[in-house]
Design a protein around this motif. Sequence first.
Motif, PDB file in Angstrom:
ATOM      1  N   PRO A   1      -9.262  -1.713 -16.905  1.00  0.00           N
ATOM      2  CA  PRO A   1      -8.373  -1.782 -15.732  1.00  0.00           C
ATOM      3  C   PRO A   1      -7.690  -3.145 -15.634  1.00  0.00           C
ATOM      4  N   VAL A   2      -6.395  -3.129 -15.323  1.00  0.00           N
ATOM      5  CA  VAL A   2      -5.637  -4.378 -15.219  1.00  0.00           C
ATOM      6  C   VAL A   2      -5.251  -4.685 -13.779  1.00  0.00           C
ATOM      7  N   VAL A   3      -5.350  -3.698 -12.881  1.00  0.00           N
ATOM      8  CA  VAL A   3      -5.028  -3.896 -11.468  1.00  0.00           C
ATOM      9  C   VAL A   3      -6.172  -3.325 -10.647  1.00  0.00           C
ATOM     10  N   TRP A   4      -6.552  -4.055  -9.591  1.00  0.00           N
ATOM     11  CA  TRP A   4      -7.612  -3.590  -8.690  1.00  0.00           C
ATOM     12  C   TRP A   4      -7.031  -3.439  -7.298  1.00  0.00           C
ATOM     13  N   ILE A   5      -7.352  -2.316  -6.657  1.00  0.00           N
ATOM     14  CA  ILE A   5      -6.904  -2.086  -5.288  1.00  0.00           C
ATOM     15  C   ILE A   5      -8.079  -2.410  -4.375  1.00  0.00           C
ATOM     16  N   GLY A   6      -7.878  -3.390  -3.498  1.00  0.00           N
ATOM     17  CA  GLY A   6      -8.932  -3.818  -2.599  1.00  0.00           C
ATOM     18  C   GLY A   6      -8.675  -3.369  -1.177  1.00  0.00           C
ATOM     19  N   LYS A   7      -9.324  -4.053  -0.236  1.00  0.00           N
ATOM     20  CA  LYS A   7      -9.251  -3.650   1.163  1.00  0.00           C
ATOM     21  C   LYS A   7      -7.865  -3.828   1.770  1.00  0.00           C
ATOM     22  N   GLU A   8      -6.997  -4.611   1.117  1.00  0.00           N
ATOM     23  CA  GLU A   8      -5.635  -4.796   1.626  1.00  0.00           C
ATOM     24  C   GLU A   8      -4.759  -3.567   1.384  1.00  0.00           C
ATOM     25  N   GLY A   9      -5.179  -2.691   0.495  1.00  0.00           N
ATOM     26  CA  GLY A   9      -4.474  -1.426   0.298  1.00  0.00           C
ATOM     27  C   GLY A   9      -3.533  -1.392  -0.882  1.00  0.00           C
ATOM     28  N   VAL A  10      -2.866  -0.262  -0.982  1.00  0.00           N
ATOM     29  CA  VAL A  10      -1.995   0.021  -2.125  1.00  0.00           C
ATOM     30  C   VAL A  10      -0.708  -0.787  -2.079  1.00  0.00           C
ATOM     31  N   ASP A  11      -0.166  -0.987  -0.877  1.00  0.00           N
ATOM     32  CA  ASP A  11       1.138  -1.647  -0.752  1.00  0.00           C
ATOM     33  C   ASP A  11       1.156  -3.047  -1.347  1.00  0.00           C
ATOM     34  N   LYS A  12       0.031  -3.721  -1.348  1.00  0.00           N
ATOM     35  CA  LYS A  12      -0.043  -5.089  -1.869  1.00  0.00           C
ATOM     36  C   LYS A  12       0.017  -5.144  -3.397  1.00  0.00           C
ATOM     37  N   VAL A  13      -0.322  -4.049  -4.068  1.00  0.00           N
ATOM     38  CA  VAL A  13      -0.412  -4.095  -5.533  1.00  0.00           C
ATOM     39  C   VAL A  13       0.705  -3.337  -6.249  1.00  0.00           C
ATOM     40  N   ILE A  14       1.611  -2.730  -5.505  1.00  0.00           N
ATOM     41  CA  ILE A  14       2.658  -1.905  -6.139  1.00  0.00           C
ATOM     42  C   ILE A  14       3.511  -2.727  -7.108  1.00  0.00           C
ATOM     43  N   GLU A  15       3.899  -3.933  -6.711  1.00  0.00           N
ATOM     44  CA  GLU A  15       4.728  -4.763  -7.593  1.00  0.00           C
ATOM     45  C   GLU A  15       3.984  -5.128  -8.876  1.00  0.00           C
ATOM     46  N   GLU A  16       2.703  -5.416  -8.753  1.00  0.00           N
ATOM     47  CA  GLU A  16       1.909  -5.752  -9.944  1.00  0.00           C
ATOM     48  C   GLU A  16       1.762  -4.542 -10.864  1.00  0.00           C
ATOM     49  N   VAL A  17       1.593  -3.367 -10.278  1.00  0.00           N
ATOM     50  CA  VAL A  17       1.497  -2.150 -11.079  1.00  0.00           C
ATOM     51  C   VAL A  17       2.813  -1.907 -11.820  1.00  0.00           C
TER      52      VAL A  17
END
Length: 131
Positions: A29-45
């Motif tokens: 896995p290269v991206v982890w989704i934490g308690k901040e949710g999906v919206d915080k990681v969309i750009e990284e994905v």
Amino acid sequence: MENNENQLSKRLTSKAKKMLRAKSHEIKPVVWIGKEGVDKVIEEVKRQLKDRGLIKVKIRKTVLIHVDKKEIAEKLAKETDSEIVSIVGHVITLFRPREGWKSYSSKKVKKEKEKEEKYITEFERLRKGKS
């Protein structure tokens, strides 16, 4: 809008998904989704998909209290213009080709003319052999 969603989910054939699942076994896995949710990681994905094409996203257990993992996967796929390859445990595998979807979404047209010509020549050969 429903038609557009169906179109997104049917870009890859089951055979292609099977091959991608086999490739993804060795990927970490290269991206982890934490308690901040999906919206915080969309750009990284998006960035990882652009660089690699096939990635795994790990969902932390704390996120699953509030949201279902299938909903997370669908949202990621929709926002990043990617395809869900598999959801196993807390890991989502996503795929987006680097060169574009055209080669994956277009069906291969069978060469009917070549088939017809083959049958015609075979028929002619058999017919001449009987005369």
